[in-house]
Design an enzyme around this catalytic site. Structure first.
Site, PDB file in Angstrom:
ATOM      1  N   HIS A  99      43.409  29.926  43.691  1.00  0.00           N
ATOM      2  CA  HIS A  99      43.762  30.177  42.290  1.00  0.00           C
ATOM      3  C   HIS A  99      45.175  30.719  42.211  1.00  0.00           C
ATOM      4  O   HIS A  99      45.639  31.413  43.108  1.00  0.00           O
ATOM      5  CB  HIS A  99      42.792  31.170  41.646  1.00  0.00           C
ATOM      6  CG  HIS A  99      42.716  32.482  42.358  1.00  0.00           C
ATOM      7  ND1 HIS A  99      41.989  32.647  43.518  1.00  0.00           N
ATOM      8  CD2 HIS A  99      43.301  33.677  42.105  1.00  0.00           C
ATOM      9  CE1 HIS A  99      42.118  33.885  43.932  1.00  0.00           C
ATOM     10  NE2 HIS A  99      42.910  34.540  43.109  1.00  0.00           N
ATOM     11  N   HIS A 101      47.830  32.995  39.858  1.00  0.00           N
ATOM     12  CA  HIS A 101      47.917  33.972  38.770  1.00  0.00           C
ATOM     13  C   HIS A 101      49.097  33.597  37.878  1.00  0.00           C
ATOM     14  O   HIS A 101      50.197  33.326  38.376  1.00  0.00           O
ATOM     15  CB  HIS A 101      48.187  35.376  39.322  1.00  0.00           C
ATOM     16  CG  HIS A 101      47.076  35.931  40.150  1.00  0.00           C
ATOM     17  ND1 HIS A 101      46.181  36.848  39.665  1.00  0.00           N
ATOM     18  CD2 HIS A 101      46.713  35.698  41.436  1.00  0.00           C
ATOM     19  CE1 HIS A 101      45.312  37.163  40.620  1.00  0.00           C
ATOM     20  NE2 HIS A 101      45.616  36.478  41.710  1.00  0.00           N
TER      21      HIS A 101
END
Ligand code: AMP
Ligand code: ZN
Length: 115
Positions: A99, A101
């Site tokens: 992932h 940010h």
């Protein structure tokens, strides 16, 4: 991955605040935001880290990140942003599902980000 919170978010088994979605990624607000608008670009398929994700997804990843960042920056009135990917525990990766940010930034927001 049965035990992965981000796989559960993708499957809709854990609630999330969706920003937008593309074919292979979902963008959601971070549940414990470090900054106003802090969001996560999450791959729909489980890959432990960036190095496990196939390079065929890079273009879509960047396009999805750009689209989401434009939306979030406008929404919170940010003046800039950081895109960050933590890889491995030693680098601050808590959730072992790749992932990015999106960290919207404002002058004097007090956020310490060292490179
Ligand atoms: P990292 O340290 O790079 O693995 O980041 C994991 C991020 O996931 C942290 O910023 C957490 O606040 C965030 N997070 C943890 N649980 C959830 C959740 N259920 N929904 C959205 N974000 C979450
Ligand atoms: Zn996962």
């Amino acid at each position: 991955m049965d035990d992965c919170i981000f796989c559960k978010i993708v499957a809709g088994e854990i609630p999330s605040e969706k920003v937008l979605e593309s074919e292979n990624f979902i963008v959601v607000k971070d549940a414990f935001p470090k900054l106003n608008g802090h969001s996560l670009v999450i791959s729909k398929k489980h890959y432990d880290s960036f190095l496990d994700m196939p390079s065929e997804l890079y273009e879509e990843l960047l396009k999805t990140s750009k689209e989401a960042t434009l939306k979030i920056v406008k929404e919170v009135g940010a003046e800039g942003f950081n895109l960050v990917v933590n890889n491995g525990r030693v680098a601050g990766q808590i959730v072992p599902h790749v992932h990015w940010h999106i960290l919207p930034r404002k002058k004097d927001d007090g956020f310490e980000f060292g490179v």
